[in-house]
Design a protein around this motif. Sequence first.
Motif, PDB file in Angstrom:
ATOM      1  N   SER A  76       0.822  -1.209   0.000  1.00 20.00           N
ATOM      2  CA  SER A  76       0.000   0.000   0.000  1.00 20.00           C
ATOM      3  C   SER A  76       0.856   1.259   0.000  1.00 20.00           C
ATOM      4  O   SER A  76       0.387   2.345  -0.320  1.00 20.00           O
ATOM      5  CB  SER A  76      -0.930   0.013   1.218  1.00 20.00           C
ATOM      6  OG  SER A  76      -0.167  -0.064   2.409  1.00 20.00           O
ATOM      7  N   GLU A 119     -18.862  -0.696   6.361  1.00 22.32           N
ATOM      8  CA  GLU A 119     -17.462  -0.306   6.555  1.00 22.32           C
ATOM      9  C   GLU A 119     -17.106  -0.217   8.036  1.00 22.32           C
ATOM     10  O   GLU A 119     -16.034  -0.651   8.455  1.00 22.32           O
ATOM     11  CB  GLU A 119     -17.188   1.029   5.864  1.00 22.32           C
ATOM     12  CG  GLU A 119     -17.142   0.935   4.343  1.00 22.32           C
ATOM     13  CD  GLU A 119     -17.103   2.296   3.671  1.00 22.32           C
ATOM     14  OE1 GLU A 119     -16.811   2.335   2.459  1.00 22.32           O
ATOM     15  OE2 GLU A 119     -17.365   3.322   4.344  1.00 22.32           O
ATOM     16  N   ASP A 138      -8.710   2.364   2.809  1.00 19.75           N
ATOM     17  CA  ASP A 138      -7.982   1.936   1.616  1.00 19.75           C
ATOM     18  C   ASP A 138      -6.649   1.261   1.944  1.00 19.75           C
ATOM     19  O   ASP A 138      -5.824   1.045   1.057  1.00 19.75           O
ATOM     20  CB  ASP A 138      -7.740   3.139   0.693  1.00 19.75           C
ATOM     21  CG  ASP A 138      -9.051   3.732   0.197  1.00 19.75           C
ATOM     22  OD1 ASP A 138      -9.870   2.969  -0.341  1.00 19.75           O
ATOM     23  OD2 ASP A 138      -9.263   4.947   0.379  1.00 19.75           O
ATOM     24  N   GLU A 139      -6.427   0.934   3.215  1.00 19.39           N
ATOM     25  CA  GLU A 139      -5.193   0.244   3.588  1.00 19.39           C
ATOM     26  C   GLU A 139      -5.290  -1.232   3.232  1.00 19.39           C
ATOM     27  O   GLU A 139      -6.308  -1.884   3.471  1.00 19.39           O
ATOM     28  CB  GLU A 139      -4.904   0.409   5.076  1.00 19.39           C
ATOM     29  CG  GLU A 139      -4.478   1.821   5.450  1.00 19.39           C
ATOM     30  CD  GLU A 139      -3.874   1.882   6.844  1.00 19.39           C
ATOM     31  OE1 GLU A 139      -2.658   1.653   6.978  1.00 19.39           O
ATOM     32  OE2 GLU A 139      -4.631   2.162   7.791  1.00 19.39           O
ATOM     33  N   ASN A 140      -4.199  -1.752   2.689  1.00 19.87           N
ATOM     34  CA  ASN A 140      -4.144  -3.153   2.273  1.00 19.87           C
ATOM     35  C   ASN A 140      -4.060  -4.062   3.493  1.00 19.87           C
ATOM     36  O   ASN A 140      -3.255  -3.840   4.395  1.00 19.87           O
ATOM     37  CB  ASN A 140      -2.929  -3.362   1.360  1.00 19.87           C
ATOM     38  CG  ASN A 140      -2.893  -4.737   0.742  1.00 19.87           C
ATOM     39  OD1 ASN A 140      -2.758  -5.742   1.435  1.00 19.87           O
ATOM     40  ND2 ASN A 140      -2.992  -4.788  -0.566  1.00 19.87           N
ATOM     41  N   THR A 180      -9.495  -8.072  -3.412  1.00 24.59           N
ATOM     42  CA  THR A 180      -9.605  -6.652  -3.073  1.00 24.59           C
ATOM     43  C   THR A 180      -9.472  -6.505  -1.557  1.00 24.59           C
ATOM     44  O   THR A 180     -10.485  -6.341  -0.863  1.00 24.59           O
ATOM     45  CB  THR A 180     -10.948  -6.077  -3.554  1.00 24.59           C
ATOM     46  OG1 THR A 180     -12.010  -6.912  -3.058  1.00 24.59           O
ATOM     47  CG2 THR A 180     -11.015  -6.020  -5.063  1.00 24.59           C
ATOM     48  N   THR A 182      -9.102  -4.464   0.881  1.00 20.53           N
ATOM     49  CA  THR A 182      -9.279  -3.215   1.623  1.00 20.53           C
ATOM     50  C   THR A 182     -10.706  -3.167   2.165  1.00 20.53           C
ATOM     51  O   THR A 182     -11.619  -3.797   1.607  1.00 20.53           O
ATOM     52  CB  THR A 182      -9.043  -1.967   0.741  1.00 20.53           C
ATOM     53  OG1 THR A 182     -10.088  -1.869  -0.235  1.00 20.53           O
ATOM     54  CG2 THR A 182      -7.686  -2.030   0.051  1.00 20.53           C
ATOM     55  N   ARG A 184     -12.810  -0.686   2.163  1.00 17.52           N
ATOM     56  CA  ARG A 184     -13.732  -0.011   1.242  1.00 17.52           C
ATOM     57  C   ARG A 184     -14.222  -0.957   0.147  1.00 17.52           C
ATOM     58  O   ARG A 184     -15.425  -1.050  -0.128  1.00 17.52           O
ATOM     59  CB  ARG A 184     -13.059   1.215   0.612  1.00 17.52           C
ATOM     60  CG  ARG A 184     -14.049   2.090  -0.175  1.00 17.52           C
ATOM     61  CD  ARG A 184     -13.327   3.155  -0.999  1.00 17.52           C
ATOM     62  NE  ARG A 184     -12.467   3.993  -0.201  1.00 17.52           N
ATOM     63  CZ  ARG A 184     -12.867   5.054   0.507  1.00 17.52           C
ATOM     64  NH1 ARG A 184     -14.144   5.362   0.535  1.00 17.52           N
ATOM     65  NH2 ARG A 184     -11.996   5.777   1.194  1.00 17.52           N
ATOM     66  N   GLU A 185     -13.291  -1.678  -0.466  1.00 15.07           N
ATOM     67  CA  GLU A 185     -13.655  -2.520  -1.616  1.00 15.07           C
ATOM     68  C   GLU A 185     -14.476  -3.735  -1.210  1.00 15.07           C
ATOM     69  O   GLU A 185     -15.454  -4.083  -1.877  1.00 15.07           O
ATOM     70  CB  GLU A 185     -12.396  -2.948  -2.377  1.00 15.07           C
ATOM     71  CG  GLU A 185     -11.709  -1.825  -3.134  1.00 15.07           C
ATOM     72  CD  GLU A 185     -12.631  -1.179  -4.157  1.00 15.07           C
ATOM     73  OE1 GLU A 185     -13.357  -1.910  -4.862  1.00 15.07           O
ATOM     74  OE2 GLU A 185     -12.658   0.065  -4.232  1.00 15.07           O
TER      75      GLU A 185
END
Length: 538
Positions: A76, A119, A138-140, A180, A182, A184-185
């Motif tokens: 990330s 979320e 959005d952090e991996n 995906t 994260t 968010r995804e």
Amino acid sequence: MKEKKANKHFSQKKQWEDIIDRNDGSITYAFPSSELLEVSGQSVFVTRFKNEYYTIDKTELFEHLNDSLPNYMIPSDIKILQNLPKTSNGKINKDEIISLFKVEDDDISIDKSQMTEIEKKIEDIWCKELNKSFIGLDENFYSVGGDSLLIAQIISEILEKVEEAKDWDWSSLLTEMMQTPTIREISKKIQNRFDNIDKKIDKSLSILKKSSLENDKKTAKVLFHAGTGTLSAYTELLDYIIKDSNDVEDVLGFSFGDEAEYISMKTEDTFKNLGEKYGEVLCKLGYSKYILIGHCVGGLIAIEAANYITNKNMNVSDVTLLSTTIPREQKRTVFHCLSRNKYDIALKTSLENELLLERTFSRLINADIFKAGHTVSDERLDDCIKYMVKNLDGDLKIQSFERLVGEYEDIGLEFKRLSSIPISERLNNLYNSINRDKVNLLDNEIKMLNTLFNIFSQNFGCVSTYKPPKYNGNVRVFSCEETEKSFYGEFFGEDKETWEKYLAGNIVYSSISGQHFDCLTGENLKQNSTKILKFINE
């Protein structure tokens, strides 16, 4: 008398110019410019050397990684340093490196009111399992401390605590999160699926990549689960397939769905039933064309599904079989001299032997069979099995091993010892042998691995007697360059000679790097991906 040579304490200008030139330097200014001090060698040079460091563009680096690695392996964040920080005694300073990527929770200002309910719930689960007070949307997952086994715990927690995710099956959600990773995804995917719940056809189906066009204007590339019932065998390949797919192509995947329904099927009919079930689902989706892909038993399900779809007058343009094994003709094995009855007994009873199945299953989940309590090497066990088949009655049930005496008495004693341990305890020992930095598996992870073992046993049992239906369409058969030198390897084949009697259409035979368990990972996949992605009539 000979005249003594004068000792030289200074290099001449010409010597300095040669030294600078040899070291890729160029003189931009020399002082003084006159030749008065040249005799003494006293000159000052302003020199420009070629760069020792190259400028690294983060954007270009991320683009390169995106082209070379699966999504879940891409970091990330990247820090560019001239040198690695070191401690006073010259060792790499790991703490300082870690601090470069550390974001203090006190420094983070986040308005949770801007997060969706899904979320928030998933962020709470991640924080709890990863021991963090905050994780960015959005952090991996892998960059904030996650690993490929801890993800199983998080998936179970999401299924239990996020109401909108309850309709997912475990393996499908695992596949989506690995693609995906994260908050968010994965939240977006859960929400989208929940919003379209009435349109959902089957819980074993995952939409891995979808374009905006109507289905009748698109091609569906479909992956069928391998031996353990999940899509985990395709984790790296899936990234290549998605990147290779264009705007008129969707990518779908089938996993085992409901365990009780799966193992309630008559073992010998498993692949036929699944092919019809998945084929019906795909026909209802109404794509203009289908490309079907299967590794291991996934290839057998793909053939069955292809027959179902083509019988409904729909277009299957390619069936890709990746290291898909079926029983060989007896005459092509080392047991060609046995009676047919003895040969069938050996194959059938070997697949009923849980201790033998556990050895194969351990390779699928990267467990260490010897740390789990086994002591006999694979090579010696293979020799013993061949002896039992050729010189005894061919029965390979656990009880037959326990009766061994003489040369293989030690193997008989080992089977006695292991069979006295309840299978639940043996499997627990097997799961705890998976390398996870000495962290014990949690209860729901063990429960899921038990499910995968049950699915695996059902599939392996079906393979023993399976004969594919005749198929007249386009098929690509990929066999591994490295073959299994084992007892099971004698019974099963994946090459042209094994498959050609069942395939009557446009057939392409080819080889791929690696062996059955690693042909779709790492360097082998890098070599194999170009071949695999050249689908027929695409």
